[in-house]
Design an enzyme around this catalytic site. Structure first.
Site, short mmCIF file in Angstrom:
data_model
loop_
_atom_site.label_atom_id
_atom_site.label_comp_id
_atom_site.label_asym_id
_atom_site.label_seq_id
_atom_site.Cartn_x
_atom_site.Cartn_y
_atom_site.Cartn_z
N ALA A 14 0.82 -1.22 0.00
CA ALA A 14 0.00 0.00 0.00
C ALA A 14 0.85 1.26 0.00
CB ALA A 14 -0.92 0.01 1.23
N GLY A 15 2.17 1.10 0.03
CA GLY A 15 3.06 2.25 0.19
C GLY A 15 3.37 2.97 -1.10
N GLN A 16 4.13 4.06 -0.95
CA GLN A 16 4.46 4.94 -2.09
C GLN A 16 5.37 4.25 -3.12
OE1 GLN A 16 3.71 8.34 -3.03
NE2 GLN A 16 1.97 7.71 -1.80
N ALA A 18 5.72 1.01 -3.67
CA ALA A 18 4.93 -0.04 -4.34
C ALA A 18 3.99 0.56 -5.38
CB ALA A 18 4.15 -0.85 -3.31
N ARG A 93 11.83 5.38 10.12
CA ARG A 93 12.35 6.02 11.34
C ARG A 93 11.42 7.15 11.72
NH1 ARG A 93 18.73 7.21 11.91
NH2 ARG A 93 18.78 7.87 14.07
N GLN A 113 9.72 -12.45 7.96
CA GLN A 113 9.63 -12.60 6.50
C GLN A 113 10.66 -13.60 5.98
OE1 GLN A 113 9.41 -8.74 4.60
NE2 GLN A 113 7.47 -8.28 5.59
N GLY A 131 13.48 -2.01 1.61
CA GLY A 131 13.18 -1.31 2.86
C GLY A 131 14.43 -1.12 3.71
N HIS A 188 23.84 0.79 1.74
CA HIS A 188 22.93 1.78 1.17
C HIS A 188 22.65 2.82 2.26
CE1 HIS A 188 19.75 3.81 -0.89
NE2 HIS A 188 18.89 3.50 0.05
#
Length: 327
Positions: A14-16, A18, A93, A113, A131, A188
């Protein structure tokens, strides 16, 4: 004869990121224009309605390659027989949150996961962790999936790689597509080290073409390292479309190959370049036949060693910070 569909699991559905990613996967940008896909979408129970809305939009695109969609809040359903798993969802965060709190919150997510992937995913599943903190989250997932090959677990440094390409193209005046043999080393995070000592543009050495050590040290490296923060400052939101684009690049190249070109992936170390085994560390790779292979034997000068050790120190600190959470 149509190919059998591949199953692509996406977390944080549901995130940006994705939202920028799913339509491109369904359009064939990830696995090829002749490869049907089934999307298996994971998000928290409270996000299920939002995921359903995204799926309504996917339906409304009538993508010929989209062979099915699964929506769930259960990792074992999302990862069932997955050929590719894009682990996008992570605990962001929040204000006043210490880095160690962020690490432990994410360790919880990625142990669950990793264990679910271990239990139900295809044995050849290609896992990309997007993530943040991506390298350490990938390490946690890998350590939680003892029955899967370690090489299946990767972290995304392609956004840093693409950011560095863009800066080098602007500085040299060369087309971005002409630049080859760029490496990005390490985590990263702002500590990673974009390294163009071996890079060429149209066959010419970029190092000779740019010939500016001060620019490299004081402008190029910090600009690439802090680009994410600069985008948040300008946009008020973190980079989503460029992150999704990098995830597509990473997996597409892994699956379909790079035709001998270097790209950067965060992969489990085999001990080369002085990086301890199993640390997920950004290195230059070449992909073919669905496998990545690190570029071996590159000369590491004193400046590069210092930069590579600096980003390694951060990764070791993160690893030690989650060690007690891994059985």
């Amino acid at each position: 004869m149509a190919k059998p569909a591949k199953r692509v699991a996406v977390t944080g559905a549901a995130g940006q990121i994705a939202y920028s990613l799913l339509f491109r996967i369904a359009n064939g940008d990830l696995l090829g224009k002749d490869q049907p896909v089934i999307l298996q979408l994971l998000d928290l129970p409270q996000a299920q309605a939002a995921v359903k809305g995204v799926v309504m939009e996917l339906d409304d695109c009538a993508f010929p390659l989209l062979a099915g969609v699964v929506i769930t809040d259960d990792p074992k359903v999302a990862f069932k027989d997955a050929d590719v798993a894009l682990l996008v969802g992570a605990r962001p965060r929040s204000k006043g949150m210490e880095r160690k709190d962020l690490l432990s919150a994410n360790a919880e997510i990625f142990t669950v996961q990793g264990a679910a992937l271990n239990e139900v995913a295809s044995r050849d599943v290609k896992v990309l962790v997007v993530g943040n903190p991506a390298n350490t989250n990938a390490y946690i997932a890998m350590k939680s999936a003892p029955d899967l090959p370690k090489k299946n677990f990767t972290a995304m440094l392609r956004l840093d790689h693409n950011r560095a390409l863009s800066q080098l193209a602007a500085k040299s005046g060369k087309p971005v597509a002409s630049i080859e043999k760029l490496a990005v080393w390490g985590n990263h995070s702002p500590t990673m080290y974009p390294d163009f000592r071996f890079a060429t543009a149209e066959g010419e050495s970029l190092l000779k073409l740019i010939n500016d050590d001060v620019w490299n040290r004081d402008t190029f490296i910090p600009t690439v390292g802090k680009r994410g923060a600069a985008i948040i400052e300008a946009r008020g939101l973190s980079s989503a479309a460029s992150a999704a684009n990098a995830a597509i690049d990473h997996v597409r190249d892994w699956v379909l190959g790079t035709n001998g070109k270097w790209v950067t992936m965060g992969i489990p170390s085999d001990g080369s370049y002085g990086i301890p085994e199993d640390i997920i560390y950004g290195v230059p790779v070449i992909c073919e036949n669905g496998e990545y292979k690190r570029v071996e034997g590159l000369e590491i000068d004193a400046f590069s060693r210092e930069k590579m050790d600096g980003t390694l120190a951060e990764l070791l600190e993160e690893r030690d910070g989650v060690a007690h959470l891994l059985k």
